[in-house]
Design an enzyme around this catalytic site. Structure first.
Site, PDB file in Angstrom:
ATOM      1  N   SER A  26       0.841  -1.197   0.000  1.00 37.99           N
ATOM      2  CA  SER A  26       0.000   0.000   0.000  1.00 37.99           C
ATOM      3  C   SER A  26       0.880   1.253   0.000  1.00 37.99           C
ATOM      4  CB  SER A  26      -0.891  -0.004   1.242  1.00 37.99           C
ATOM      5  OG  SER A  26      -1.590   1.214   1.335  1.00 37.99           O
ATOM      6  N   ASN A  74      10.370   7.575   4.197  1.00 35.58           N
ATOM      7  CA  ASN A  74       9.289   8.434   3.725  1.00 35.58           C
ATOM      8  C   ASN A  74       8.516   8.999   4.893  1.00 35.58           C
ATOM      9  OD1 ASN A  74       6.223   7.622   3.772  1.00 35.58           O
ATOM     10  ND2 ASN A  74       7.374   5.700   3.688  1.00 35.58           N
ATOM     11  N   LEU A  78       0.189   9.883   4.834  1.00 39.36           N
ATOM     12  CA  LEU A  78      -1.077   9.309   4.353  1.00 39.36           C
ATOM     13  C   LEU A  78      -1.915  10.297   3.523  1.00 39.36           C
ATOM     14  CD1 LEU A  78      -2.165   7.026   7.337  1.00 39.36           C
ATOM     15  CD2 LEU A  78      -1.316   6.336   5.104  1.00 39.36           C
ATOM     16  N   ASN A 104      -6.693  -0.459   1.446  1.00 40.41           N
ATOM     17  CA  ASN A 104      -6.006  -0.126   2.697  1.00 40.41           C
ATOM     18  C   ASN A 104      -6.729   1.049   3.356  1.00 40.41           C
ATOM     19  OD1 ASN A 104      -3.822   1.592   4.200  1.00 40.41           O
ATOM     20  ND2 ASN A 104      -2.902  -0.430   4.031  1.00 40.41           N
ATOM     21  N   ASN A 131      -4.759  -0.172   8.270  1.00 39.85           N
ATOM     22  CA  ASN A 131      -3.422   0.339   8.567  1.00 39.85           C
ATOM     23  C   ASN A 131      -3.394   0.913   9.976  1.00 39.85           C
ATOM     24  OD1 ASN A 131      -0.966   1.594   8.733  1.00 39.85           O
ATOM     25  ND2 ASN A 131      -1.324   3.042   7.067  1.00 39.85           N
ATOM     26  N   CYS A 134       1.022   3.203  10.505  1.00 36.49           N
ATOM     27  CA  CYS A 134       1.755   4.263   9.804  1.00 36.49           C
ATOM     28  C   CYS A 134       2.517   5.120  10.820  1.00 36.49           C
ATOM     29  CB  CYS A 134       0.809   5.155   8.998  1.00 36.49           C
ATOM     30  SG  CYS A 134       1.721   6.478   8.163  1.00 36.49           S
ATOM     31  N   GLY A 248      11.157  -5.037   1.843  1.00 34.96           N
ATOM     32  CA  GLY A 248      12.388  -5.197   1.075  1.00 34.96           C
ATOM     33  C   GLY A 248      12.374  -6.275   0.016  1.00 34.96           C
ATOM     34  N   THR A 270       8.623  -0.883  -2.055  1.00 35.45           N
ATOM     35  CA  THR A 270       9.623   0.077  -2.548  1.00 35.45           C
ATOM     36  C   THR A 270      10.249  -0.360  -3.873  1.00 35.45           C
ATOM     37  OG1 THR A 270      10.053   0.794  -0.296  1.00 35.45           O
ATOM     38  CG2 THR A 270      11.789   1.224  -1.880  1.00 35.45           C
TER      39      THR A 270
HETATM   40  C1  LIG Z   1       6.066   6.006  -0.060  1.00 41.98           C
HETATM   41  C2  LIG Z   1       5.402   4.969   0.801  1.00 41.98           C
HETATM   42  C3  LIG Z   1       4.051   5.104   1.143  1.00 41.98           C
HETATM   43  C4  LIG Z   1       3.404   4.151   1.936  1.00 41.98           C
HETATM   44  N1  LIG Z   1       2.080   4.300   2.237  1.00 41.98           N
HETATM   45  C5  LIG Z   1       1.446   3.348   2.976  1.00 41.98           C
HETATM   46  C6  LIG Z   1       0.034   3.442   3.229  1.00 41.98           C
HETATM   47  O1  LIG Z   1      -0.653   4.351   2.756  1.00 41.98           O
HETATM   48  N2  LIG Z   1      -0.540   2.472   3.994  1.00 41.98           N
HETATM   49  C7  LIG Z   1       0.187   1.415   4.505  1.00 41.98           C
HETATM   50  O2  LIG Z   1      -0.370   0.561   5.202  1.00 41.98           O
HETATM   51  N3  LIG Z   1       1.511   1.284   4.241  1.00 41.98           N
HETATM   52  C8  LIG Z   1       2.155   2.222   3.496  1.00 41.98           C
HETATM   53  N4  LIG Z   1       3.481   2.076   3.204  1.00 41.98           N
HETATM   54  C9  LIG Z   1       4.224   0.887   3.711  1.00 41.98           C
HETATM   55  C10 LIG Z   1       4.367  -0.186   2.617  1.00 41.98           C
HETATM   56  O3  LIG Z   1       3.116  -0.650   2.170  1.00 41.98           O
HETATM   57  C11 LIG Z   1       5.210  -1.395   3.141  1.00 41.98           C
HETATM   58  O4  LIG Z   1       4.579  -1.947   4.268  1.00 41.98           O
HETATM   59  C12 LIG Z   1       6.626  -1.004   3.523  1.00 41.98           C
HETATM   60  O5  LIG Z   1       7.135  -0.031   2.652  1.00 41.98           O
HETATM   61  C13 LIG Z   1       7.582  -2.201   3.547  1.00 41.98           C
HETATM   62  O6  LIG Z   1       7.670  -2.846   2.300  1.00 41.98           O
HETATM   63  P1  LIG Z   1       8.814  -2.496   1.196  1.00 41.98           P
HETATM   64  O7  LIG Z   1      10.140  -2.514   1.910  1.00 41.98           O
HETATM   65  O8  LIG Z   1       8.675  -3.553   0.162  1.00 41.98           O
HETATM   66  O9  LIG Z   1       8.497  -1.130   0.685  1.00 41.98           O
HETATM   67  C14 LIG Z   1       4.145   3.025   2.409  1.00 41.98           C
HETATM   68  C15 LIG Z   1       5.497   2.882   2.059  1.00 41.98           C
HETATM   69  C16 LIG Z   1       6.129   3.827   1.255  1.00 41.98           C
HETATM   70  C17 LIG Z   1       7.579   3.620   0.875  1.00 41.98           C
END
Ligand SMILES: Cc1cc2nc3c(=O)[nH]c(=O)nc-3n(C[C@H](O)[C@H](O)[C@H](O)COP(=O)(O)O)c2cc1C
Length: 307
Positions: A26, A74, A78, A104, A131, A134, A248, A270
């Site tokens: 998300s 980041n 939200l 989400n 969520n 956050c 990751g 990411t």
């Molecule tokens: C720019 C950005 C925005 C995100 N926005 C949300 C969000 O709106 N709701 C949520 O539950 N997680 C949000 N996340 C978390 C991601 O969904 C994920 O749980 C987290 O980045 C770890 O996974 P990754 O390392 O593959 O990015 C966000 C992450 C990033 C980098």
């Protein structure tokens, strides 16, 4: 002997049927439109949309992103245009394309989470991800997910509004994530997803200032993968409901590690910013691993870690 195209990739997350175990994180995929030149969204196990609140939020002021070794910080806060926009613009677009949809849900209060779900009950979607994790908002978010009693309150309120699959998204910024996982399971969550971002900071020594306007932000990307894997494994041993693992993941092998640790599905977050086709490559990589290992059903990998 198993060949490409013959592996059963379907997974069931408490009634959420995914054609393969891969969704997107998300907030890293919007509602899919921006990626549609690269990805057929119907080929994903599911599209997980950006967190949505009742009336929309502007997000945080100032610098919101900082690149870090093997990851990024980041502090978006939200930002979203609200649930009506999602229902009028994004869900129809996703439905026209035959996507499986996880919405989400965000809120500044228990009641806001519940109201978002109430509004969405008339819309066509497949599951909710709540969520409570956050790190970038003052009211709600992680403050709910870091306390078992509050986490339970939010999930109970959401549970009372829907019979659809309900996924609680957990924060790693706690002493023992299994206590939160058990609390949301007891409150009626059908599944958990983990991890959201890890609290961190970036400083510019030359200006002596924090790069992110709020100071603390959320770390994501390969830097957090070992933390995420460890927490998925801990939760797998502690709870009975399915786990969606993330943190990751860039490749099929990364994803397989999460499945072995106990995740039934995974999210690619990411990595989408580096390669918009990343999620498709992860799906193919999982299938390739299964072929190489003679695994005919991906579910055989879930929790199959050996000692
Ligand atoms: C720019 C950005 C925005 C995100 N926005 C949300 C969000 O709106 N709701 C949520 O539950 N997680 C949000 N996340 C978390 C991601 O969904 C994920 O749980 C987290 O980045 C770890 O996974 P990754 O390392 O593959 O990015 C966000 C992450 C990033 C980098």
């Amino acid at each position: 002997m198993v060949e490409m195209g013959q592996v059963s990739l379907h997974v069931d997350i408490a009634g959420l049927h995914m054609k393969n175990p891969v969704t997107v994180g998300s907030g890293t995929f919007a509602a899919g439109r921006e990626y549609s030149d690269f990805i057929d969204v119907s080929k994903l196990g599911a599209v997980t949309t950006k967190g949505v609140s009742l009336h929309g939020w502007p997000g945080n002021d100032g610098t919101r992103i900082a690149e870090t070794p093997s990851g990024m910080l980041n502090s978006i806060g939200l930002q979203n245009p609200g649930v009506d926009h999602l229902m009028e613009e994004d869900l129809p677009w996703l439905n026209e394309r035959g996507a499986t949809i996880i919405v989400n849900v965000a809120g500044h209060s228990v009641d806001e989470y519940a109201q978002v779900i109430e509004r969405l009950e008339n819309a066509s979607l497949d599951a909710y991800e709540v969520n409570i994790s956050c790190p970038n908002v003052d009211g709600g978010g992680m403050s709910f997910g870091a306390d078992p009693a509050l986490a339970s309150e939010v999930i109970s309120a959401c549970r009372s509004r829907t019979n659809r699959p309900l996924i609680a998204k957990l924060t790693p910024n706690v002493t023992d994530i299994t206590l939160i996982a058990k609390a949301v399971q007891d409150a009626g969550a059908d599944a958990v997803s983990l991890i959201n971002t890890v609290c961190g900071m970036a400083i510019d020594a030359n200006t002596r200032r924090s790069i992110l306007a709020r100071g603390i932000g959320g770390l994501s990307g390969p830097a957090i993968k070992p933390i995420a894997l460890g927490m998925v494994w801990q939760c797998y041993k502690a709870i009975d409901i399915p786990i969606i693992g993330m943190g990751g993941i860039r490749s099929g092998l990364d994803a397989v590690e999460f499945l072995l640790a106990g995740a039934r599905a995974v999210s690619v977050g990411t990595a989408n910013f580096i390669d918009p086709c990343a999620a498709m490559q992860v799906i193919e990589g999982i299938e390739r691993y299964c072929v190489d290992q003679g695994v005919s059903d991906v579910n055989e990998l879930v929790g199959a870690l050996e000692w």
